[in-house]
Design a protein around this motif. Structure first.
Motif, PDB file in Angstrom:
ATOM      1  N   THR A  89       0.843  -1.190   0.000  1.00 19.75           N
ATOM      2  CA  THR A  89       0.000   0.000   0.000  1.00 19.75           C
ATOM      3  C   THR A  89       0.881   1.243   0.000  1.00 19.75           C
ATOM      4  O   THR A  89       1.802   1.353   0.812  1.00 19.75           O
ATOM      5  CB  THR A  89      -0.921   0.013   1.239  1.00 19.75           C
ATOM      6  OG1 THR A  89      -1.680  -1.190   1.227  1.00 19.75           O
ATOM      7  CG2 THR A  89      -1.870   1.198   1.213  1.00 19.75           C
ATOM      8  N   PHE A  97      -4.510   6.767  -0.743  1.00 18.99           N
ATOM      9  CA  PHE A  97      -3.951   5.407  -0.704  1.00 18.99           C
ATOM     10  C   PHE A  97      -4.119   4.697  -2.051  1.00 18.99           C
ATOM     11  O   PHE A  97      -5.105   4.899  -2.758  1.00 18.99           O
ATOM     12  CB  PHE A  97      -4.649   4.576   0.376  1.00 18.99           C
ATOM     13  CG  PHE A  97      -4.209   4.922   1.775  1.00 18.99           C
ATOM     14  CD1 PHE A  97      -3.079   4.352   2.326  1.00 18.99           C
ATOM     15  CD2 PHE A  97      -4.931   5.831   2.534  1.00 18.99           C
ATOM     16  CE1 PHE A  97      -2.674   4.683   3.609  1.00 18.99           C
ATOM     17  CE2 PHE A  97      -4.535   6.172   3.807  1.00 18.99           C
ATOM     18  CZ  PHE A  97      -3.396   5.590   4.355  1.00 18.99           C
ATOM     19  N   THR A 129      -3.240   0.580  -3.582  1.00 23.01           N
ATOM     20  CA  THR A 129      -2.725  -0.755  -3.229  1.00 23.01           C
ATOM     21  C   THR A 129      -2.505  -1.593  -4.487  1.00 23.01           C
ATOM     22  O   THR A 129      -3.303  -1.534  -5.413  1.00 23.01           O
ATOM     23  CB  THR A 129      -3.730  -1.462  -2.296  1.00 23.01           C
ATOM     24  OG1 THR A 129      -3.867  -0.678  -1.117  1.00 23.01           O
ATOM     25  CG2 THR A 129      -3.247  -2.850  -1.905  1.00 23.01           C
TER      26      THR A 129
END
Lengths: 191, 172
Positions: free
Chosen positions: B36, B73, B75
């Protein structure tokens, strides 16, 4: 609206710095002592303006004031914009150091275009002020989007335009308010 | 006057060296099976909806493309070890890359998960290309930077004004 280092080819960025230095010489030549405090104050306003972030469409935009700078300083706008972009880059990391030249040219072009519009005395003043403020943002965005596109980065001209078009309208209104304010309290500050 | 210009330049260089890393910051968390990346300017201003490209080791074609979420974020799931490159671009002139080193240790966590043992994050660290960690920690308050910048602008104006005034006096 500041391009970071690594996006534009280094050779182009260096060439842009050379062009910017030449433009400083041309536009700053024969500056009178009366113009210097005005340049300093306008530079300070420009320096702080970029810190006002307005959240918009998942990202954020900030006022540029390039149109207003063009109206107040005329051809003296470029040395001020270069200095401010240099300090913003060093102190706030807005854009890269190597990209100071290209960023200054983008923004300086906006201020210069705004000044040209402002000089069209045939048009009513309020129209000139709004249009100068609007174009002061649109020209740098157009240049920046084109540079991004040519470098293979960014999400394209349309995306940037859609975000900045509203900012440019707001900037036009802000420019008009400031022009009206100066006209009332100190008319000779406008070129 | 030369002394003032010299002092100004030294202060500017020292000051900017301490704050140079405040463009885009990355926080990378590797926790099998995912990596992440958190992209942000400051902890309170993440890079929202920024365009992300992930490049697997030695590949120039993107392994994965997407956007950061509203907290900045993103990922992805590496399938081999090596140095993975992640580029983040908010489309507004903010662009940076980060290198994520994926080692065998990362994939070893796979075994612990399969064995139904609680998986542990391999490591959590702030990584950003060519910017040392200690520089990133030096968070100079914004107000000081504004005052410093304004001081430079007004100082420079004063210096140029002084030079011009001197020239005028000389000519008279």
């Amino acid at each position: 609206m500041h391009i970071a280092d690594g996006i534009i080819d280094a050779r182009i960025a260096i060439a842009a710095n050379a062009v910017a230095v030449a433009a400083i010489y041309v536009s700053g030549r024969k500056t009178t002592i009366e113009e210097i405090p005005k340049m300093g104050i306008t530079g300070a306003a420009l320096f702080v303006a970029s810190l006002v972030h307005i959240p918009f469409a998942g990202t954020s935009v900030h006022p540029g004031l390039y149109g207003l700078v063009g109206i107040i300083l005329g051809k003296r706008a470029f040395p001020v914009i270069f200095t401010v972009v240099l300090f913003q880059s060093m102190i706030f990391q807005h854009g890269g150091l190597l990209s100071v030249g290209i960023n200054s040219i983008n923004m300086g072009a906006g201020a210069f275009a705004a000044w040209l519009i402002w000089r069209q005395q045939a048009l009513p003043e309020y129209l000139r002020a709004v249009f100068a403020g609007f174009i002061g943002i649109i020209i740098p965005v157009l240049l920046m989007a084109t540079e991004f596109q040519l470098s293979g980065y960014g999400r394209g001209i349309l995306y940037l335009f859609s975000i900045y078009i509203l900012a440019a309208v707001v900037e036009g209104v802000v420019t008009l308010s400031v022009v009206k304010f100066f006209r009332r309290i100190k008319s000779d500050i406008l070129t | 006057m030369i002394k003032s210009i010299f002092l100004c330049s030294v202060m500017l260089l020292v000051f900017s060296a301490n704050t140079m890393a405040h463009a885009i910051r990355f926080e990378v968390e590797k926790h099998y099976p995912a990596v992440t990346v958190h992209a942000y300017f400051t902890k309170t201003s993440p890079l929202v909806d920024a365009y992300v490209e992930v490049f697997s080791p030695g590949n120039e074609e993107a392994f994965q493309k997407g956007h950061t979420d509203k907290h900045g974020f993103f990922t992805f799931r590496p399938d081999e070890n090596g140095n993975w490159k992640v580029s983040v671009d908010d489309g507004m002139g903010h662009f940076d890359r980060v290198t994520v080193e994926v080692s065998d240790k990362f994939f070893m966590n796979e075994e612990s998960i399969k064995a139904e043992e609680p998986a542990k994050a391999e490591e959590t660290k702030i990584v950003s290309d060519d910017k040392p960690e200690e520089v990133k920690q030096a968070e100079i308050p914004l107000i000081y930077r504004i005052i410093f910048g304004l001081s430079l602008i007004f100082g420079l104006t004063g210096i140029i004004y002084g030079i011009k005034a001197k020239q005028l006096l000389k000519n008279k």
